[in-house]
Write an enzyme that holds these catalytic residues in place. Structure first.
Site, PDB file in Angstrom:
ATOM      1  N   ARG A 224       0.860  -1.172   0.000  1.00 35.78           N
ATOM      2  CA  ARG A 224       0.000   0.000   0.000  1.00 35.78           C
ATOM      3  C   ARG A 224       0.905   1.233   0.000  1.00 35.78           C
ATOM      4  O   ARG A 224       1.993   1.225   0.592  1.00 35.78           O
ATOM      5  CB  ARG A 224      -0.915   0.034   1.235  1.00 35.78           C
ATOM      6  CG  ARG A 224      -2.030  -1.014   1.219  1.00 35.78           C
ATOM      7  CD  ARG A 224      -3.084  -0.691   0.185  1.00 35.78           C
ATOM      8  NE  ARG A 224      -4.244  -1.583   0.259  1.00 35.78           N
ATOM      9  CZ  ARG A 224      -4.368  -2.689  -0.438  1.00 35.78           C
ATOM     10  NH1 ARG A 224      -3.382  -3.087  -1.240  1.00 35.78           N
ATOM     11  NH2 ARG A 224      -5.479  -3.422  -0.343  1.00 35.78           N
ATOM     12  N   GLU A 252      -3.144   8.464  -3.625  1.00 33.29           N
ATOM     13  CA  GLU A 252      -3.554   7.628  -4.744  1.00 33.29           C
ATOM     14  C   GLU A 252      -4.981   7.989  -5.144  1.00 33.29           C
ATOM     15  O   GLU A 252      -5.853   8.001  -4.273  1.00 33.29           O
ATOM     16  CB  GLU A 252      -3.472   6.156  -4.323  1.00 33.29           C
ATOM     17  CG  GLU A 252      -3.551   5.170  -5.450  1.00 33.29           C
ATOM     18  CD  GLU A 252      -3.294   3.740  -4.978  1.00 33.29           C
ATOM     19  OE1 GLU A 252      -4.244   2.931  -5.021  1.00 33.29           O
ATOM     20  OE2 GLU A 252      -2.155   3.453  -4.555  1.00 33.29           O
ATOM     21  N   HIS A 271      -2.091   0.830  -9.431  1.00 38.92           N
ATOM     22  CA  HIS A 271      -2.660  -0.123  -8.473  1.00 38.92           C
ATOM     23  C   HIS A 271      -3.383  -1.243  -9.228  1.00 38.92           C
ATOM     24  O   HIS A 271      -4.563  -1.522  -8.990  1.00 38.92           O
ATOM     25  CB  HIS A 271      -3.622   0.587  -7.512  1.00 38.92           C
ATOM     26  CG  HIS A 271      -3.788  -0.152  -6.220  1.00 38.92           C
ATOM     27  ND1 HIS A 271      -4.117   0.463  -5.030  1.00 38.92           N
ATOM     28  CD2 HIS A 271      -3.683  -1.477  -5.918  1.00 38.92           C
ATOM     29  CE1 HIS A 271      -4.214  -0.430  -4.068  1.00 38.92           C
ATOM     30  NE2 HIS A 271      -3.954  -1.624  -4.583  1.00 38.92           N
TER      31      HIS A 271
END
Length: 308
Positions: A224, A252, A271
């Site tokens: 992450r 993000e 991602h």
């Protein structure tokens, strides 16, 4: 028992369920298929909107929230305490390990440079040959869970040397504790992050950790974004001393004007590591097994404890 899932074709993917199970499609948390009362098992969308966890509080009969993601950081601490939260551990092993292997090979064989040269229509042999190679590299895997095991299996044929790190050391398995990272980092050619995001791992890779990496090392973040201090990462990468391949960032999505985009020693993907065509069949097969277990009063798999 009423079950909510986010995809219409998920009904078939769940497999055979007990006769008293009713499955409804709740693809959008703003447009519910029926009264939330009676829903005992809920599968939220894979990339749920902000505030999705609040819907759980409006389901008076809800018992289980089954995620389609391996990470539960967006849900931990946001659900009523009586609910059981389960993640999709195991579902993303192959896809994430595959992305990491591709990221490493992209870096060591300089595919990003070749792609840029192709865009300029340049035959770039003189510029790039000889490239680096994966054989003989020392790979430090930070996160010795199921994805770490899948990655190790995929990289073993490339003749690399592994060091594994987990939250706590497991000497019998030759797994080091995370507290040993400062001593391990200077010897690693490639550092792979696949830890869950928890209070303990948030900002774990800070300026000191990055400075401990050897010159020319590669950092691969498939965990992450907040596991890494973005300001420290940008500063370290700006020196050109180390490189990175990132599937996750903090923030993000990464803003278009962020300096990370402009650094030549960084490759960024949006991602995407777990977003493959095989995701939903694997995830719904897990959800189907969980529904059957709940209906039978059996213990559930993948129950989230201590954040993961």
């Amino acid at each position: 028992m009423k079950v909510w899932i986010p995809h219409a074709h998920g009904r078939q993917l769940l497999g055979r369920l007990p006769d008293d199970v009713t499955v409804e499609v709740a693809a959008d948390i703003t447009q519910l298929p029926s009264d939330p009362a009676g829903v005992r098992f809920w599968v939220p969308p894979f990339l749920a909107r902000p505030g999705a966890a609040e819907l759980a509080g409006k389901m008076p009969d809800l018992q289980v929230v089954q995620l389609l993601s391996a990470g539960a950081d967006a849900w931990v601490g946001r659900l009523p305490e009586h609910l059981t939260l389960c993640d999709a551990r195991g579902v993303h092993d192959s896809s994430t390990a595959e992305w990491i292997a591709a990221a490493i090979l992209t870096h060591v064989r300089d595919f990003a440079g070749f792609i840029r040269a192709q865009a300029r229509r340049e035959w770039s042999y003189e510029q790039f040959a000889p490239t680096d190679e994966l054989a003989g590299k020392r790979v430090l895997i930070v996160g010795a869970g199921s994805i770490g095991a899948a990655l190790r299996a995929r990289l073993t044929p490339f003749e690399v040397e592994f060091t594994l790190v987990a939250r706590t050391a497991r000497p019998a398995e030759q797994v080091h504790g995370v507290d040993e990272l400062p001593a391990l980092l200077p010897y690693a050619d490639i550092v792979v992050l696949i830890v869950p995001l928890t209070d303990r791992t948030r900002g774990m890779v800070d300026a000191a950790m990055l400075a401990a990496m050897r010159d020319g090392a590669l950092l691969v973040n498939a965990a992450r974004g907040p596991v890494v201090d973005t300001t420290a990462l940008t500063a370290e990468l700006s020196t050109g001393r180390v490189c990175a391949v990132l599937d996750v960032t903090d923030p993000e999505p990464l803003p278009a004007d962020h300096p990370l985009w402009r650094l030549p020693n960084v490759v960024i993907s949006p991602h995407i590591a777990g977003s493959v065509r095989g995701l939903l069949p694997r995830a719904y097969a897990l959800a189907g097994r969980q529904v059957t277990r709940l209906a039978a009063g059996e213990p559930l798999d993948n129950v989230v404890v201590d954040g993961y």
